[in-house]
Design a protein around this motif. Structure first.
Motif, PDB file in Angstrom:
ATOM      1  N   ALA A 192       0.816  -1.216   0.000  1.00 47.75           N
ATOM      2  CA  ALA A 192       0.000   0.000   0.000  1.00 47.75           C
ATOM      3  C   ALA A 192       0.847   1.263   0.000  1.00 47.75           C
ATOM      4  O   ALA A 192       0.332   2.360  -0.232  1.00 47.75           O
ATOM      5  N   THR A 193       2.137   1.118   0.250  1.00 45.43           N
ATOM      6  CA  THR A 193       3.035   2.273   0.230  1.00 45.43           C
ATOM      7  C   THR A 193       3.999   2.213  -0.958  1.00 45.43           C
ATOM      8  O   THR A 193       4.976   2.947  -1.006  1.00 45.43           O
ATOM      9  N   SER A 194       3.710   1.352  -1.914  1.00 45.01           N
ATOM     10  CA  SER A 194       4.541   1.217  -3.102  1.00 45.01           C
ATOM     11  C   SER A 194       4.577   2.515  -3.895  1.00 45.01           C
ATOM     12  O   SER A 194       3.665   3.344  -3.812  1.00 45.01           O
ATOM     13  N   ALA A 195       5.607   2.693  -4.694  1.00 45.83           N
ATOM     14  CA  ALA A 195       5.666   3.837  -5.597  1.00 45.83           C
ATOM     15  C   ALA A 195       4.707   3.678  -6.765  1.00 45.83           C
ATOM     16  O   ALA A 195       4.423   4.651  -7.469  1.00 45.83           O
ATOM     17  N   LEU A 196       4.230   2.460  -6.975  1.00 42.93           N
ATOM     18  CA  LEU A 196       3.310   2.188  -8.080  1.00 42.93           C
ATOM     19  C   LEU A 196       1.873   2.213  -7.583  1.00 42.93           C
ATOM     20  O   LEU A 196       1.505   1.451  -6.689  1.00 42.93           O
ATOM     21  N   TRP A 197       1.055   3.073  -8.174  1.00 39.41           N
ATOM     22  CA  TRP A 197      -0.313   3.204  -7.687  1.00 39.41           C
ATOM     23  C   TRP A 197      -1.121   1.923  -7.903  1.00 39.41           C
ATOM     24  O   TRP A 197      -2.042   1.637  -7.147  1.00 39.41           O
ATOM     25  N   GLN A 198      -0.764   1.127  -8.924  1.00 38.82           N
ATOM     26  CA  GLN A 198      -1.494  -0.129  -9.129  1.00 38.82           C
ATOM     27  C   GLN A 198      -1.339  -1.058  -7.928  1.00 38.82           C
ATOM     28  O   GLN A 198      -2.285  -1.738  -7.523  1.00 38.82           O
ATOM     29  N   TYR A 199      -0.133  -1.107  -7.362  1.00 42.23           N
ATOM     30  CA  TYR A 199       0.094  -1.923  -6.173  1.00 42.23           C
ATOM     31  C   TYR A 199      -0.638  -1.332  -4.971  1.00 42.23           C
ATOM     32  O   TYR A 199      -1.194  -2.061  -4.148  1.00 42.23           O
ATOM     33  N   GLN A 200      -0.604  -0.010  -4.846  1.00 40.18           N
ATOM     34  CA  GLN A 200      -1.340   0.622  -3.751  1.00 40.18           C
ATOM     35  C   GLN A 200      -2.819   0.243  -3.819  1.00 40.18           C
ATOM     36  O   GLN A 200      -3.421  -0.147  -2.811  1.00 40.18           O
ATOM     37  N   GLU A 201      -3.375   0.371  -4.998  1.00 41.99           N
ATOM     38  CA  GLU A 201      -4.794   0.086  -5.183  1.00 41.99           C
ATOM     39  C   GLU A 201      -5.125  -1.371  -4.886  1.00 41.99           C
ATOM     40  O   GLU A 201      -6.120  -1.671  -4.223  1.00 41.99           O
TER      41      GLU A 201
END
Length: 251
Positions: A192-201
């Motif tokens: 959830a704190t990844s630089a990639l928003w897809q992973y956050q989502e």
């Protein structure tokens, strides 16, 4: 299929009648050579083999009868040293070595047999229990999880994130529900704190569906400009898609 442990990759190659199986373009007799090529010492050859997985064995989110043994093979080679080598990248592909790419591919396979995929099939009148590739993919989810979960604490952050993302659809399997409590903190603290928003989502949606606390978590879509996300042709195809419809059916 009554596998109790992940088979050795060489056994999958030798004991699968590939010529009797099909992928997106007919018989899968060409697939064993491409699976072996995933570990080639030539980066161009490795990259072409990865394309075979995406565009032939699991083309456009479709599960084929050849997808299941290929997934078992891919899960079995994750620990091979050559999966730490790079592959060719297109603009906006996810970062990371071959191991991260293979985890992303397993993620895509698992997505095609998760709860949402099942619901979509039923909504359009296609019972998933009547589609053998779907059934067989569901059968091997515990084996895939056992292989993927090894990399939750990998030294490479790209591999860690790819592994955590891949576990989410696998944990739709009732046999794996017990692992959700242990995985939830990792999703919250890392994915959830990844630089990639897809992973956050992905992390936030999973935590919400599992009844976990998501207070303070928010998708930061401006990360799109910081770390290029994947294209639809990459191992971790973009998850920012329209609601499922007939075009999303896994066949």
């Amino acid at each position: 299929m009554n596998l109790t442990a992940l088979p050795e990759p060489a056994v999958v190659l030798a004991e699968t009648d590939w010529g009797a199986l099909e992928h997106a373009y007919g018989t899968a007799e060409d697939t064993p050579a491409q699976l072996v090529a995933l570990l080639d010492d030539d980066q161009r050859v490795r990259s072409q083999a990865l394309d075979h997985l995406h565009h032939v064995v699991h083309h456009q989110n479709t599960l084929y009868v050849a997808t299941v043994p290929a997934a078992l093979y891919v899960a079995g080679i994750l620990s091979h040293p050559r999966t730490a080598l790079p592959v060719d990248k297109r603009p906006r592909d996810f970062p990371g070595p071959m191991r991260a790419e293979l985890l992303g591919w397993l993620n895509s396979v698992a997505d095609a047999a998760d709860d949402q995929a099942e619901a979509t099939m039923r909504r359009f009148g296609f019972p998933p229990e009547d589609y053998p590739p779907f059934v067989r993919t569901c059968e091997i989810r515990p084996l895939l999880f056992s292989a993927v979960s090894v990399y939750f604490h990998d030294h490479d952050p790209h591999v860690r994130e790819a592994a955590l993302a891949a576990c989410v659809p696998l944990l739709d399997d009732p046999r794996l529900y017990r692992h959700r409590k242990g995985v939830a903190p990792l999703l919250r603290e890392r994915l959830a704190t990844s630089a990639l928003w897809q992973y956050q989502e992905r992390a936030i949606e999973a935590l919400e569906s599992w009844g976990e606390d998501t207070a303070g978590l928010e998708v930061q879509r401006d990360a799109f400009e910081v770390c290029d996300p994947p294209t639809a042709t990459s191992s971790s195809a973009e998850w920012d898609v329209a609601p499922a419809d007939a075009a999303d059916l896994p066949f």
